[in-house]
Design an enzyme around this catalytic site. Sequence first.
Site, PDB file in Angstrom:
ATOM      1  N   SER A 140       0.823  -1.222   0.000  1.00 29.50           N
ATOM      2  CA  SER A 140       0.000   0.000   0.000  1.00 29.50           C
ATOM      3  C   SER A 140       0.848   1.260   0.000  1.00 29.50           C
ATOM      4  CB  SER A 140      -0.870   0.077   1.242  1.00 29.50           C
ATOM      5  OG  SER A 140      -1.583  -1.056   1.419  1.00 29.50           O
ATOM      6  N   ASP A 195      -8.692   4.951  18.502  1.00 29.45           N
ATOM      7  CA  ASP A 195      -9.653   4.979  17.398  1.00 29.45           C
ATOM      8  C   ASP A 195      -9.372   6.213  16.529  1.00 29.45           C
ATOM      9  OD1 ASP A 195     -11.804   5.158  15.705  1.00 29.45           O
ATOM     10  OD2 ASP A 195     -13.332   4.825  17.255  1.00 29.45           O
ATOM     11  N   LYS A 247     -13.115   4.018   0.366  1.00 26.79           N
ATOM     12  CA  LYS A 247     -13.252   2.634  -0.113  1.00 26.79           C
ATOM     13  C   LYS A 247     -14.620   2.481  -0.761  1.00 26.79           C
ATOM     14  CE  LYS A 247      -9.396   1.982   2.118  1.00 26.79           C
ATOM     15  NZ  LYS A 247      -8.099   1.634   1.571  1.00 26.79           N
TER      16      LYS A 247
HETATM   17  N1  SAM Z   1      -1.968   2.264   5.005  1.00 25.41           N
HETATM   18  C1  SAM Z   1      -1.582   1.042   5.671  1.00 25.41           C
HETATM   19  C2  SAM Z   1      -0.267   0.572   5.112  1.00 25.41           C
HETATM   20  O1  SAM Z   1       0.159   1.125   4.097  1.00 25.41           O
HETATM   21  O2  SAM Z   1       0.365  -0.307   5.681  1.00 25.41           O
HETATM   22  C3  SAM Z   1      -2.649  -0.029   5.538  1.00 25.41           C
HETATM   23  C4  SAM Z   1      -3.888   0.315   6.273  1.00 25.41           C
HETATM   24  S1  SAM Z   1      -5.107  -0.952   6.289  1.00 25.41           S
HETATM   25  C5  SAM Z   1      -5.789  -0.855   4.712  1.00 25.41           C
HETATM   26  C6  SAM Z   1      -6.333  -0.297   7.309  1.00 25.41           C
HETATM   27  C7  SAM Z   1      -5.967  -0.213   8.780  1.00 25.41           C
HETATM   28  O3  SAM Z   1      -6.965   0.577   9.429  1.00 25.41           O
HETATM   29  C8  SAM Z   1      -5.915  -1.541   9.511  1.00 25.41           C
HETATM   30  O4  SAM Z   1      -4.634  -1.735  10.039  1.00 25.41           O
HETATM   31  C9  SAM Z   1      -6.962  -1.398  10.641  1.00 25.41           C
HETATM   32  O5  SAM Z   1      -6.511  -1.952  11.868  1.00 25.41           O
HETATM   33  C10 SAM Z   1      -7.074   0.107  10.757  1.00 25.41           C
HETATM   34  N2  SAM Z   1      -8.335   0.603  11.325  1.00 25.41           N
HETATM   35  C11 SAM Z   1      -9.599   0.232  11.042  1.00 25.41           C
HETATM   36  N3  SAM Z   1     -10.473   0.969  11.777  1.00 25.41           N
HETATM   37  C12 SAM Z   1      -9.734   1.828  12.496  1.00 25.41           C
HETATM   38  C13 SAM Z   1     -10.040   2.870  13.421  1.00 25.41           C
HETATM   39  N4  SAM Z   1     -11.291   3.155  13.750  1.00 25.41           N
HETATM   40  N5  SAM Z   1      -9.013   3.569  13.973  1.00 25.41           N
HETATM   41  C14 SAM Z   1      -7.742   3.296  13.649  1.00 25.41           C
HETATM   42  N6  SAM Z   1      -7.396   2.323  12.781  1.00 25.41           N
HETATM   43  C15 SAM Z   1      -8.373   1.617  12.219  1.00 25.41           C
END
Ligand code: SAM
Length: 360
Positions: free
Chosen positions: A191, A263, A308
């Site tokens: 990513s 969060d 998304k």
């Molecule tokens: N951008 C990251 C990378 O390049 O490695 C990948 C991110 S991944 C698509 C989405 C992330 O969002 C996950 O690690 C998940 O734990 C986190 N996530 C989901 N809901 C969240 C929230 N409410 N607060 C913080 N993180 C959250």
Amino acid sequence: MVNRVPNEWLLYCRAGFEPDLTAEITARAHELDEPGQVVAAESNSGFVRWQSRDSRPANGIHRGLPLMSLVFARQSLVAFEPLSLSRDDRISPVVELIKESGWNFESIWHETPDTNEGKSLSRLAKSLSRPLESALKRGGGLRRKAGGRRLHLFWLAGDAVQIGMSFPGNRSEHPGGVLRLRHPADAPSRSTLKLEEAWHTFVPKEAWESRLHEGMQAVDLGAAPGGWTYQLVRRGMFVYAIDNGPMAPGLMATGQVEHLREDGFVWEPPYRLDWLVCDIVDKPMRVIDMVERWLIKRWCREAIFNLKLPMKKRWEEVQRCLTRLEVTLKAEGIEADIACRHLYHDREEVTVHVRLKGER
Ligand code: SAM
């Protein structure tokens, strides 16, 4: 007989996103009052053709809806209707069409749709490139100076090509409209290229020194395992990485990252930051709500975040989100530049960039 007027607007897109691009340009052309319609948007073809009514040149719509204002298009060309070729002589009809049209160009690009069938045509395109260049030079279609215009030969099949043209300032400067980036071996996730491509897309190269520099403060919401944080750290920034999940140890060892298991939708920064980036997978409108709060409180100067789009009607959802963001900021008296693009490294998502005005 092919129409000698470039009456088509040819747009490239990711295969599978033809319905989204069609919905987008149909709506935008309607707003502009440009008469015409989409005439080809085959599923998984990787392109969409829009044709003007009454054989008028498509330059008006091409200029009126610049590439950077479109979400789902990778490249934007004024084009002639596709040309059928005989396998014995693929060159003369192309040269003749260009000659009769009266247009001339500084360079030629051979391109194919970004599909498996498209890839299989690239060898043919390559083999034709030298002889075609010589023939066009002889016919006056290719010159040293021609206002920066580029000729695009978009190969649809071994015996079909669509001839398009592009103009400086309103086109992708990358073949196929695709910016290819090398995946850094030490980045924690693939990513990482999404944020790098976003910067190349939204921040002009000459502004990188002033807008992406050492010592800046950033937040990465939904950071784990750290692909986006990696990019921020690489530019010398300090990063609040907000995520319940684990961050790559190599990134934590840089001393530039503070990992907070909180969060991302409710976390507040201790002071004003330079950048907000967010790659959380959640409802697009929920992300918009959160970003709006950040911008209204001026907790960051610039933001890059992904929306998304697992739903069918992706354009409608993007449109709804962007309109909401614009309306809210306007009501709060906040001036900002907003842009949104479906990047090459994006899949079922788009990337939004917001920059508050009046910031350094
Ligand atoms: N951008 C990251 C990378 O390049 O490695 C990948 C991110 S991944 C698509 C989405 C992330 O969002 C996950 O690690 C998940 O734990 C986190 N996530 C989901 N809901 C969240 C929230 N409410 N607060 C913080 N993180 C959250």
